[in-house]
Write a protein that holds these residues in place. Structure first.
Motif, mmCIF file in Angstrom:
data_model
loop_
_atom_site.group_PDB
_atom_site.id
_atom_site.type_symbol
_atom_site.label_atom_id
_atom_site.label_comp_id
_atom_site.label_asym_id
_atom_site.label_seq_id
_atom_site.Cartn_x
_atom_site.Cartn_y
_atom_site.Cartn_z
ATOM 1 N N ASP A 174 10.876 104.166 39.892
ATOM 2 C CA ASP A 174 11.217 104.319 38.478
ATOM 3 C C ASP A 174 10.188 103.670 37.560
ATOM 4 O OD1 ASP A 174 13.545 105.679 39.135
ATOM 5 O OD2 ASP A 174 14.696 103.814 39.340
ATOM 6 N N ASP A 175 9.638 102.530 37.964
ATOM 7 C CA ASP A 175 8.681 101.790 37.126
ATOM 8 C C ASP A 175 7.345 101.716 37.864
ATOM 9 O OD1 ASP A 175 7.291 100.133 35.431
ATOM 10 O OD2 ASP A 175 8.904 98.655 35.219
ATOM 11 N N LEU A 176 6.514 102.730 37.662
ATOM 12 C CA LEU A 176 5.241 102.795 38.383
ATOM 13 C C LEU A 176 4.290 101.674 37.982
ATOM 14 C CD1 LEU A 176 4.497 106.629 38.415
ATOM 15 C CD2 LEU A 176 5.466 105.227 40.208
ATOM 16 N N LYS A 177 4.253 101.341 36.698
ATOM 17 C CA LYS A 177 3.325 100.301 36.231
ATOM 18 C C LYS A 177 3.659 98.969 36.900
ATOM 19 C CE LYS A 177 2.104 100.348 31.958
ATOM 20 N NZ LYS A 177 2.067 100.207 30.484
ATOM 21 N N LYS A 178 4.919 98.632 36.995
ATOM 22 C CA LYS A 178 5.331 97.398 37.662
ATOM 23 C C LYS A 178 4.993 97.461 39.146
ATOM 24 C CE LYS A 178 9.392 94.496 38.475
ATOM 25 N NZ LYS A 178 10.852 94.340 38.231
ATOM 26 N N ARG A 179 5.149 98.639 39.736
ATOM 27 C CA ARG A 179 4.878 98.812 41.166
ATOM 28 C C ARG A 179 3.398 98.596 41.507
ATOM 29 N NH1 ARG A 179 3.282 99.901 45.523
ATOM 30 N NH2 ARG A 179 4.328 100.963 47.249
ATOM 31 N N LEU A 180 2.505 98.885 40.553
ATOM 32 C CA LEU A 180 1.071 98.771 40.807
ATOM 33 C C LEU A 180 0.521 97.360 40.582
ATOM 34 C CD1 LEU A 180 -0.244 102.083 39.200
ATOM 35 C CD2 LEU A 180 0.041 101.573 41.627
ATOM 36 N N ILE A 181 1.309 96.492 39.953
ATOM 37 C CA ILE A 181 0.826 95.131 39.674
ATOM 38 C C ILE A 181 0.460 94.427 40.976
ATOM 39 C CG2 ILE A 181 1.500 92.839 38.839
ATOM 40 C CD1 ILE A 181 3.156 94.188 36.697
ATOM 41 N N GLY A 182 -0.721 93.850 41.021
ATOM 42 C CA GLY A 182 -1.181 93.136 42.203
ATOM 43 C C GLY A 182 -2.025 93.963 43.140
ATOM 44 N N GLU A 183 -2.077 95.278 42.926
ATOM 45 C CA GLU A 183 -2.908 96.129 43.767
ATOM 46 C C GLU A 183 -4.380 95.953 43.388
ATOM 47 O OE1 GLU A 183 -2.032 97.653 46.298
ATOM 48 O OE2 GLU A 183 0.072 98.244 46.153
ATOM 49 N N SER A 184 -5.257 96.263 44.329
ATOM 50 C CA SER A 184 -6.686 96.186 44.047
ATOM 51 C C SER A 184 -7.145 97.425 43.292
ATOM 52 C CB SER A 184 -7.478 96.064 45.353
ATOM 53 O OG SER A 184 -7.371 97.264 46.109
ATOM 54 N N VAL A 185 -8.269 97.297 42.604
ATOM 55 C CA VAL A 185 -8.830 98.438 41.878
ATOM 56 C C VAL A 185 -9.161 99.573 42.848
ATOM 57 C CG1 VAL A 185 -10.812 99.210 40.516
ATOM 58 C CG2 VAL A 185 -9.711 97.039 39.974
ATOM 59 N N THR A 186 -9.690 99.211 44.018
ATOM 60 C CA THR A 186 -10.038 100.227 45.010
ATOM 61 C C THR A 186 -8.818 101.011 45.453
ATOM 62 O OG1 THR A 186 -11.885 98.857 45.793
ATOM 63 C CG2 THR A 186 -11.120 100.602 47.247
ATOM 64 N N LYS A 187 -7.699 100.320 45.678
ATOM 65 C CA LYS A 187 -6.471 100.993 46.095
ATOM 66 C C LYS A 187 -5.953 101.922 44.988
ATOM 67 C CE LYS A 187 -3.901 101.004 49.094
ATOM 68 N NZ LYS A 187 -2.712 100.201 49.403
ATOM 69 N N VAL A 188 -5.968 101.456 43.755
ATOM 70 C CA VAL A 188 -5.468 102.279 42.648
ATOM 71 C C VAL A 188 -6.348 103.507 42.445
ATOM 72 C CG1 VAL A 188 -4.987 102.311 40.168
ATOM 73 C CG2 VAL A 188 -4.334 100.333 41.535
ATOM 74 N N LEU A 189 -7.645 103.361 42.635
ATOM 75 C CA LEU A 189 -8.532 104.525 42.545
ATOM 76 C C LEU A 189 -8.190 105.553 43.615
ATOM 77 C CD1 LEU A 189 -11.996 102.875 41.808
ATOM 78 C CD2 LEU A 189 -10.708 104.378 40.290
ATOM 79 N N ALA A 190 -7.867 105.073 44.828
ATOM 80 C CA ALA A 190 -7.471 105.992 45.893
ATOM 81 C C ALA A 190 -6.154 106.680 45.555
ATOM 82 C CB ALA A 190 -7.352 105.224 47.212
ATOM 83 N N LEU A 191 -5.188 105.926 45.014
ATOM 84 C CA LEU A 191 -3.913 106.522 44.597
ATOM 85 C C LEU A 191 -4.124 107.538 43.478
ATOM 86 C CD1 LEU A 191 -1.676 103.307 44.578
ATOM 87 C CD2 LEU A 191 -1.586 105.190 46.235
ATOM 88 N N LEU A 192 -5.046 107.224 42.568
ATOM 89 C CA LEU A 192 -5.358 108.145 41.476
ATOM 90 C C LEU A 192 -5.924 109.455 42.016
ATOM 91 C CD1 LEU A 192 -5.797 108.865 38.483
ATOM 92 C CD2 LEU A 192 -7.964 107.633 38.597
ATOM 93 N N GLN A 193 -6.794 109.341 43.008
ATOM 94 C CA GLN A 193 -7.418 110.537 43.574
ATOM 95 C C GLN A 193 -6.379 111.438 44.245
ATOM 96 O OE1 GLN A 193 -10.733 109.575 46.051
ATOM 97 N NE2 GLN A 193 -11.461 111.688 46.187
ATOM 98 N N VAL A 194 -5.454 110.854 44.991
ATOM 99 C CA VAL A 194 -4.412 111.649 45.645
ATOM 100 C C VAL A 194 -3.452 112.212 44.603
ATOM 101 C CG1 VAL A 194 -2.491 111.581 47.270
ATOM 102 C CG2 VAL A 194 -4.606 110.358 47.788
ATOM 103 N N SER A 195 -3.109 111.396 43.609
ATOM 104 C CA SER A 195 -2.197 111.876 42.547
ATOM 105 C C SER A 195 -2.793 113.066 41.816
ATOM 106 C CB SER A 195 -1.895 110.738 41.566
ATOM 107 O OG SER A 195 -1.228 109.667 42.203
ATOM 108 N N ALA A 196 -4.105 112.999 41.580
ATOM 109 C CA ALA A 196 -4.759 114.126 40.916
ATOM 110 C C ALA A 196 -4.776 115.357 41.811
ATOM 111 C CB ALA A 196 -6.187 113.726 40.525
ATOM 112 N N ALA A 197 -4.931 115.148 43.124
ATOM 113 C CA ALA A 197 -4.997 116.281 44.050
ATOM 114 C C ALA A 197 -3.665 117.030 44.120
ATOM 115 C CB ALA A 197 -5.405 115.801 45.436
#
Length: 511
Positions: A174-197
């Motif tokens: 439900d709260d994606l922004k809260k879920r991403l807190i503490g993740e590394s930039v590299t991990k979020v970039l990977a999640l962004l790439q899959v989300s875009a796909a």
């Protein structure tokens, strides 16, 4: 195989000597027996005899390759286990989200993610959630949806199974922004790439908001710019994420004005320590920019020469005031510091000019400062010696070929400022640790030797008399004197018309 050939291969390390090591076959490894807690394990086997132990001092090629393969296998196995543990954690999280949202009912889609190396991760998910959150799943599931029938979907050739599984988990969050807190930039970039796909718009937006808010390291900055430039995200906030590393075209057009303010601020700084630190920093940045062909942020020649004229004006006022300091209006220490400061400022700007290959005009400008040189000669050396560093600086650059000016400008420079450099040399090299005596002498020698032979004679005969009277307090340019002597009296080029009518005259020097 002949015994001689076997012996040769043993020596070369391809076959272990049977008398030094036991034969080893990976297929003959045995599993340890299991024992109940009540029974005692058998005693450990006795250590092998000294003659049958493998020799580890000189391992064979086969042994080294086996150890390397074993280490590689262990590393891959550990990596696979870590991935399995993280995937298991995400699947547990997925089940928790499913139970929390009880209205979803039982899962109706078996989603399997398959990696390039064949690793398979099955997940029981809800087609309704996938269709609502992802336009990719909405298009594909709607074509084959039948009431009460479960579907099987497989995503193959995944670069990173873990990231795909976590992206699916994010669809239930439900709260994606809260879920991403503490993740590394590299991990979020990977999640962004899959989300875009898979066109998971909420995931894309949350990842971009995270990247916009979190600080980046230099390595992470390159990754962010590279990933966002490759992804096509129309209508989203990608430009906002990149605002910290890119600017409007007008900024580059105003770069010269910005640099003028920065350089002026350093020249007028009140704290000397901070001024020196900022001088070093800006010089390093400008030097790096000059090596970057794509850099648009640079300082213009007009800006640097504007600052040169400003420094020359301030220096002239300080020297004029120093001549009348017997009036007692100014503290000598304060005035001495101001002269040294203005001379240091001018030297810094000249350093930048030399680095930018723009110092040719300054040689003539400095040579034309005859009034300043006259004032220089009228005040004590203790106040003025910093000014002569500028002359030394120019001679070093000309001696290295970093400044190219006509003979007239070179001779005008030494005519105006060389006597001052002779007078201040002793004080200058003692007061400034950064002054390299040999470097100054070498630059001065080479500069003098670029003059005409007649001009060399005038300059070097004047130096000869001064050196005899001042010794180490005068630059030692004997090398230049030797070259001039050889040119004038040993290797005379008769095919060159010499209208100078050389006359050797020795002028007296009063101490």
């Amino acid at each position: 195989m002949a015994s001689r050939e076997v012996s040769t291969m043993i020596k070369q390390g391809f076959i272990s000597d049977p008398t030094l090591s036991l034969p080893f076959s990976p297929s003959r490894t045995t599993l340890p027996r299991l024992y109940s807690p009540s029974s005692s394990p058998p005693p450990p086997p006795p250590p092998p005899a000294e003659s049958t132990r493998p020799s580890h001092n000189n391992p064979t090629l086969f042994e080294m390759m086996s150890e390397e393969n074993l280490r590689g296998s262990k590393t891959m196995e550990e990596s696979r286990r870590r991935t399995q543990r993280r995937v298991a954690k995400f699947l547990t999280e997925l089940n928790a989200y499913s139970l929390k949202n009880g209205g979803l009912g039982p899962s109706d889609v078996r989603l399997t993610v398959v990696s390039r190396d064949g690793q398979r991760v099955p997940m029981d998910v809800h087609g309704r959630v996938l269709s609502e959150k992802s336009r990719f799943f909405a298009d594909n599931l709607s074509q084959r949806r039948e009431k009460g029938v479960s579907h099987t979907v497989e995503i193959s050739e995944c670069d990173d199974v873990e990231v795909y599984v976590e992206t699916v988990v994010l669809m239930y969050c439900d709260d994606l922004k809260k879920r991403l807190i503490g993740e590394s930039v590299t991990k979020v970039l990977a999640l962004l790439q899959v989300s875009a796909a898979i066109m998971f718009d909420a995931g894309i937006t949350s990842c971009l908001e995270y990247l916009e808010a979190v600080p980046w390291s230099e390595d992470e900055e390159e990754k962010v710019v590279s990933h966002l430039s490759q992804l096509e995200l129309p209508g989203l906030s990608t430009p906002q994420v990149l605002q910290r590393v890119s600017s409007e075209p007008s900024t580059s057009a105003r770069s010269d004005g910005i640099l003028l303010n920065l350089l002026s601020g350093v020249l007028q700084a009140k704290d000397d320590k901070a001024r020196q630190e900022m001088k070093t920093l800006i010089s390093r940045l400008l030097r790096a920019d000059s090596l970057d062909d794509d850099s648009l942020f640079d300082v213009s020649k007009d800006t640097l020469y504007h600052l040169c004229h400003r420094c020359l004006g301030s220096l002239f006022l300080c020297l004029s005031e120093a001549i009348g300091m017997e009036d007692g209006k100014r503290d000598r220490g304060v005035l001495m510091a101001e002269i040294a400061r203005e001379a240091d400022n001018l030297q810094w700007i000249v350093d930048i000019l030399i680095e930018k290959r723009m110092a040719n005009d300054f040689v003539k400008l400095w040579a034309d400062q005859r009034e300043l040189a006259e004032l220089h000669s009228k005040i004590p050396t203790v106040y003025r010696h910093g000014i002569s560093r500028i002359t030394a600086q120019l001679c070093i650059a000309m001696g290295r070929g970093n400044i190219l000016v006509p003979n007239e400008s070179r001779f005008s420079l030494v005519s105006t400022w060389l006597d001052a450099l002779y007078e201040d040399f002793g004080w200058m090299r003692r007061a400034y640790k950064s002054v390299d005596k040999k470097l100054v002498e070498d630059g001065l020698s080479k500069t003098i030797l670029t003059l005409s032979l007649r001009q060399q004679q005038v300059v070097l005969l004047n130096w000869f008399d001064r050196f005899l009277n001042k010794g180490d307090d005068c630059p030692n340019i004997q090398r230049a004197f030797e070259v001039w002597w050889r040119r004038a009296f040993v290797r005379q080029y008769t095919d060159v018309d010499d209208t100078s009518q050389l006359q050797i005259t020795v002028s007296s020097y009063s101490t």
